[in-house]
Structures are given as C-alpha cells and as structure tokens.
Enzyme design. Structure first.
Site, mmCIF file in Angstrom:
data_model
loop_
_atom_site.group_PDB
_atom_site.id
_atom_site.type_symbol
_atom_site.label_atom_id
_atom_site.label_comp_id
_atom_site.label_asym_id
_atom_site.label_seq_id
_atom_site.Cartn_x
_atom_site.Cartn_y
_atom_site.Cartn_z
ATOM 1 N N TYR A 17 0.845 -1.210 0.000
ATOM 2 C CA TYR A 17 0.000 0.000 0.000
ATOM 3 C C TYR A 17 0.881 1.262 0.000
ATOM 4 O O TYR A 17 0.509 2.301 -0.522
ATOM 5 C CB TYR A 17 -0.976 -0.023 1.177
ATOM 6 C CG TYR A 17 -2.185 0.870 0.956
ATOM 7 C CD1 TYR A 17 -2.993 0.709 -0.163
ATOM 8 C CD2 TYR A 17 -2.514 1.871 1.852
ATOM 9 C CE1 TYR A 17 -4.088 1.524 -0.382
ATOM 10 C CE2 TYR A 17 -3.608 2.688 1.653
ATOM 11 C CZ TYR A 17 -4.390 2.514 0.527
ATOM 12 O OH TYR A 17 -5.481 3.338 0.316
ATOM 13 N N LYS A 23 -3.104 8.331 2.937
ATOM 14 C CA LYS A 23 -4.332 8.134 3.749
ATOM 15 C C LYS A 23 -4.127 8.659 5.167
ATOM 16 O O LYS A 23 -5.072 9.167 5.788
ATOM 17 C CB LYS A 23 -4.730 6.658 3.779
ATOM 18 C CG LYS A 23 -5.278 6.107 2.459
ATOM 19 C CD LYS A 23 -6.503 6.835 1.937
ATOM 20 C CE LYS A 23 -7.155 6.077 0.786
ATOM 21 N NZ LYS A 23 -8.183 6.880 0.092
HETATM 22 P P1 NAD Z 1 -12.465 3.336 -8.112
HETATM 23 O O1 NAD Z 1 -11.301 3.103 -9.027
HETATM 24 O O2 NAD Z 1 -13.781 2.894 -8.562
HETATM 25 O O3 NAD Z 1 -12.531 4.869 -7.685
HETATM 26 C C1 NAD Z 1 -11.413 5.714 -7.638
HETATM 27 C C2 NAD Z 1 -11.822 7.006 -8.300
HETATM 28 O O4 NAD Z 1 -10.792 7.993 -8.185
HETATM 29 C C3 NAD Z 1 -12.113 6.837 -9.809
HETATM 30 O O5 NAD Z 1 -13.421 7.265 -10.092
HETATM 31 C C4 NAD Z 1 -11.092 7.750 -10.458
HETATM 32 O O6 NAD Z 1 -11.558 8.362 -11.635
HETATM 33 C C5 NAD Z 1 -10.895 8.779 -9.350
HETATM 34 N N1 NAD Z 1 -9.682 9.581 -9.549
HETATM 35 C C6 NAD Z 1 -8.386 9.180 -9.583
HETATM 36 N N2 NAD Z 1 -7.581 10.228 -9.861
HETATM 37 C C7 NAD Z 1 -8.387 11.324 -9.977
HETATM 38 C C8 NAD Z 1 -8.166 12.699 -10.254
HETATM 39 N N3 NAD Z 1 -6.929 13.181 -10.490
HETATM 40 N N4 NAD Z 1 -9.232 13.541 -10.290
HETATM 41 C C9 NAD Z 1 -10.481 13.080 -10.075
HETATM 42 N N5 NAD Z 1 -10.764 11.781 -9.824
HETATM 43 C C10 NAD Z 1 -9.722 10.913 -9.768
HETATM 44 O O7 NAD Z 1 -12.029 2.601 -6.750
HETATM 45 P P2 NAD Z 1 -12.671 2.616 -5.287
HETATM 46 O O8 NAD Z 1 -12.095 1.430 -4.619
HETATM 47 O O9 NAD Z 1 -14.127 2.805 -5.350
HETATM 48 O O10 NAD Z 1 -11.981 3.905 -4.630
HETATM 49 C C11 NAD Z 1 -12.706 4.964 -4.032
HETATM 50 C C12 NAD Z 1 -12.046 5.375 -2.718
HETATM 51 O O11 NAD Z 1 -12.178 4.314 -1.783
HETATM 52 C C13 NAD Z 1 -10.563 5.687 -2.808
HETATM 53 O O12 NAD Z 1 -10.272 6.799 -1.984
HETATM 54 C C14 NAD Z 1 -9.930 4.445 -2.224
HETATM 55 O O13 NAD Z 1 -8.660 4.720 -1.668
HETATM 56 C C15 NAD Z 1 -10.941 4.111 -1.159
HETATM 57 N N6 NAD Z 1 -10.877 2.749 -0.617
HETATM 58 C C16 NAD Z 1 -10.924 1.671 -1.439
HETATM 59 C C17 NAD Z 1 -10.879 0.390 -0.907
HETATM 60 C C18 NAD Z 1 -10.900 -0.839 -1.790
HETATM 61 O O14 NAD Z 1 -10.486 -1.909 -1.320
HETATM 62 N N7 NAD Z 1 -11.386 -0.763 -3.015
HETATM 63 C C19 NAD Z 1 -10.808 0.227 0.487
HETATM 64 C C20 NAD Z 1 -10.783 1.357 1.301
HETATM 65 C C21 NAD Z 1 -10.822 2.616 0.734
HETATM 66 C C1 IMJ Z 2 -3.872 -0.834 -3.277
HETATM 67 C C2 IMJ Z 2 -2.502 -1.070 -3.391
HETATM 68 C C3 IMJ Z 2 -1.847 -2.028 -2.620
HETATM 69 C C4 IMJ Z 2 -2.556 -2.760 -1.690
HETATM 70 C C5 IMJ Z 2 -3.927 -2.520 -1.569
HETATM 71 C C6 IMJ Z 2 -4.585 -1.565 -2.362
HETATM 72 N N1 IMJ Z 2 -4.880 -3.084 -0.758
HETATM 73 C C7 IMJ Z 2 -6.093 -2.520 -0.997
HETATM 74 C C8 IMJ Z 2 -5.960 -1.570 -2.009
HETATM 75 C C9 IMJ Z 2 -4.593 -4.145 0.197
HETATM 76 C C10 IMJ Z 2 -7.345 -2.868 -0.284
HETATM 77 C C11 IMJ Z 2 -7.068 -0.712 -2.604
HETATM 78 N N2 IMJ Z 2 -7.128 0.614 -1.937
HETATM 79 C C12 IMJ Z 2 -7.542 0.638 -0.530
HETATM 80 C C13 IMJ Z 2 -6.790 1.822 -2.544
HETATM 81 O O1 IMJ Z 2 -6.895 2.859 -1.910
HETATM 82 C C14 IMJ Z 2 -6.276 1.841 -3.923
HETATM 83 C C15 IMJ Z 2 -5.722 2.962 -4.463
HETATM 84 C C16 IMJ Z 2 -5.068 3.020 -5.751
HETATM 85 C C17 IMJ Z 2 -5.063 1.978 -6.667
HETATM 86 C C18 IMJ Z 2 -4.402 2.122 -7.888
HETATM 87 C C19 IMJ Z 2 -4.303 1.022 -8.890
HETATM 88 C C20 IMJ Z 2 -4.000 1.509 -10.285
HETATM 89 C C21 IMJ Z 2 -3.055 2.677 -10.336
HETATM 90 N N3 IMJ Z 2 -3.026 3.550 -9.285
HETATM 91 C C22 IMJ Z 2 -3.724 3.352 -8.124
HETATM 92 N N4 IMJ Z 2 -3.746 4.346 -7.209
HETATM 93 C C23 IMJ Z 2 -4.404 4.196 -6.052
HETATM 94 O O2 IMJ Z 2 -2.372 2.886 -11.351
#
Ligand code: NAD
Ligand code: IMJ
Length: 256
Positions: free
Chosen positions: A157, A164
């Site tokens: 991460y 974060k």
């Molecule tokens: P997602 O890829 O569907 O959403 C991420 C969004 O960020 C996308 O809509 C993308 O267009 C937007 N984005 C990235 N760069 C941007 C920029 N420069 N300007 C505007 N928008 C931008 O994935 P998600 O998992 O739904 O992520 C949403 C949030 O949830 C993130 O903050 C992520 O860190 C958080 N999150 C995700 C998880 C997981 O496991 N998926 C867990 C905890 C928190």
């Molecule tokens: C993302 C990276 C490494 C480990 C991870 C994650 N774990 C989880 C996530 C364990 C749950 C997803 N997460 C919580 C995120 O916030 C992801 C953010 C993200 C993901 C990508 C993938 C593609 C890319 N850039 C990204 N930037 C942020 O090019």
C-alpha cells in the site's frame, strides 16, 4: 433503511468510475434516501461509462473534474451555484498513486510519486472543502474514504498509506475548522473491495482471504454496506459526529 432522511438534500459525489466503484454503492444509498445528486468524472475516457449510471439515479448534472486542476475544481462549484442555490453534502471517493509506487518498497518512492499521491488522494479533500463550505449555508456534511493502510503498514500500500494518514489527519483539522459553521467532516475506513482501484494489485487476493478468515464477520464488505454508512454520515442521524474515522470493515481492524 434510513427512509427519507435525505429527501430534497443536494449533494456532490466524486469518484464514480463504474458500477463497482465505492462511490456508486454510496450513490445508490443516497438516491434511495431521496437525495438530489450531482456527479463528476475524472476525464473524457470515463464519461461514457459514468453517464448511464448518473441517468439511472436521475442525477442533476455530470461534469468533468480532475482534482489536480484548480480550474476544473472552480468550474465544478460554478456549476453547483448555477444548478442549485446551496449544497448540503459532498462525498469524496478519489485516490491515485503511480502503479510502480504500489509495488516493491515504500522507501523507493520518488518525490514526484509521493507528491502526486498526496495531491490527488489527500490535498483534494481540503481544496474541495474550501470551495464547498461557502455553499453550505445551512450546515453540511463531508465524507471521504480511507483504508487501514493509513495507520498500519500494509504490504504494497506504500505511498497510498502515507497519503491516507494525511487524509485522516486532514479530516480532523477540517472538522475543527468547519464545525462552527455546522459542517461535519468524517471518513469511512472501508475493508478491501474488488474495485477498479484494487484489481491487479499484487497481494490483494491474500489480503482479502485474510479478512474472510480473521474479521469478526468472516467476510468482506460490499459497496452497498459502505454506501449505507455514508448515507448515515451525511444525514441528520449523524448530527453529533465529526472528525471521526468510521470503520466499515466487518470488524477486521479490532482483531489481534
Ligand atoms: P475506483 O477506481 O472505482 O474509484 C477511484 C476514483 O478515483 C475513480 O473514479 C477515479 O476516476 C478517481 N480519480 C483518480 N484520480 C483522480 C483525479 N486526479 N481527479 C479526479 N478523480 C480521480 O475505486 P474505489 O475502490 O471505489 O476507490 C474509491 C475510494 O475508496 C478511494 O479513496 C480508495 O482509496 C478508497 N478505498 C478503497 C478500498 C478498496 O479496497 N477498493 C478500500 C478502502 C478505501
Ligand atoms: C492498493 C494497493 C496495494 C494494496 C492494496 C490496495 N490493498 C487494498 C488496495 C490491500 C485494499 C485498494 N485501496 C484501498 C486503494 O486505496 C487503492 C488505491 C489506488 C489503486 C491504484 C491502482 C492503479 C493505479 N493507481 C492506483 N492508485 C491508487 O495505477
């Protein structure tokens, strides 16, 4: 679930990329609770996928807003002022780091990669709050999305974890700055969900399997469960809650 708690309330949702996005799970809960919604997408490439989703929930508008562009952020709030005469809530579901910074070791993060991850994933919340607050004349509620990697060193991460940590600290300072105006600021720390931002991440499968084994609920959470928590936080039901990080992770974070 929370009935009509958001009937007539106007809110912005940032971060819908497709129907697996956490922002989409949140949208469905907000829509069900009666909210009027406006949306943004990051860039042209995503518009085609996001527009039909916005239509599904009768969104009031959809505009491009890359949060690294001050001009696009200003233009977003210009649209809000044109379409609505105020704003009640904002949901921030945006994160980005370079793929190479989510592989290997955190120590190898470049200055550019560090700054990009913090700009998109943390600073954007402060910028959006500064623009949104003047429109929240009857108070308001802002919610962002975090992950456990902001407080623990989760393998891979890396720089996103540091961003974060900044985001979660920003929530506390923003809550402090805006509380006097009746504006609440909170984060949801969601468990791992298989969205576009999680797919293809090395080790995601193992982390997910660990959650299913160790979380008190013995399963992962859904975008709908995160959505319901977000609808609660933006509703008057959460009127006493600000500066909080609410875990929606099946209880994983409390286990030893
Ligand atoms: P997602 O890829 O569907 O959403 C991420 C969004 O960020 C996308 O809509 C993308 O267009 C937007 N984005 C990235 N760069 C941007 C920029 N420069 N300007 C505007 N928008 C931008 O994935 P998600 O998992 O739904 O992520 C949403 C949030 O949830 C993130 O903050 C992520 O860190 C958080 N999150 C995700 C998880 C997981 O496991 N998926 C867990 C905890 C928190
Ligand atoms: C993302 C990276 C490494 C480990 C991870 C994650 N774990 C989880 C996530 C364990 C749950 C997803 N997460 C919580 C995120 O916030 C992801 C953010 C993200 C993901 C990508 C993938 C593609 C890319 N850039 C990204 N930037 C942020 O090019």
């Amino acid at each position: 679930m929370i009935g009509d708690a958001l009937r007539g309330r106007r809110g912005l949702v940032l971060g819908v990329a497709n129907d697996r996005s956490i922002a989409w799970g949140i949208t469905k809960s907000l829509h069900r609770a009666g909210a009027r919604l406006g949306f943004t997408y990051q860039g042209e490439r995503l518009e085609r996928r996001v527009r039909p989703l916005v239509e599904e929930v009768d969104g009031d508008f959809l505009v491009q807003c890359d949060v690294t562009s001050s001009g696009e952020v200003s233009a977003l709030f210009e649209t809000v002022r044109e379409k609505w005469d105020g704003l009640d809530f904002l949901v921030h579901c945006i994160a980005f780091a370079n793929k190479e910074d989510l592989e290997g070791k955190f120590i190898d993060t470049s200055r550019e990669g560090f700054l990009l991850a913090h700009d998109v994933s943390a600073y954007s919340l402060t910028h959006l709050c500064r623009e949104a607050a003047p429109l929240m004349s009857d108070g308001g509620s802002i919610v962002t999305l975090s992950y456990l990697g902001g407080t623990r060193a989760v393998p891979g991460y890396n720089v996103m974890g540091v961003a974060k940590a900044s985001l979660e600290s920003s929530v506390r300072y923003l809550a402090h700055d805006l509380g006097g105006r009746g504006i609440r600021v909170n984060a949801i720390s969601a468990g791992p969900i298989n969205t576009l931002s999680a797919r293809g991440i090395a080790g995601f499968g193992e982390i997910f399997a660990e959650v299913e084994k160790r979380a008190p609920l013995k399963r992962g959470v859904t975008i709908e469960e995160v959505g319901n928590a977000a609808a609660f936080l933006v509703s008057p039901l959460a009127s006493g809650i600000t500066g909080e990080i609410l875990f929606v992770d099946g209880g994983y974070n409390v286990t030893g």
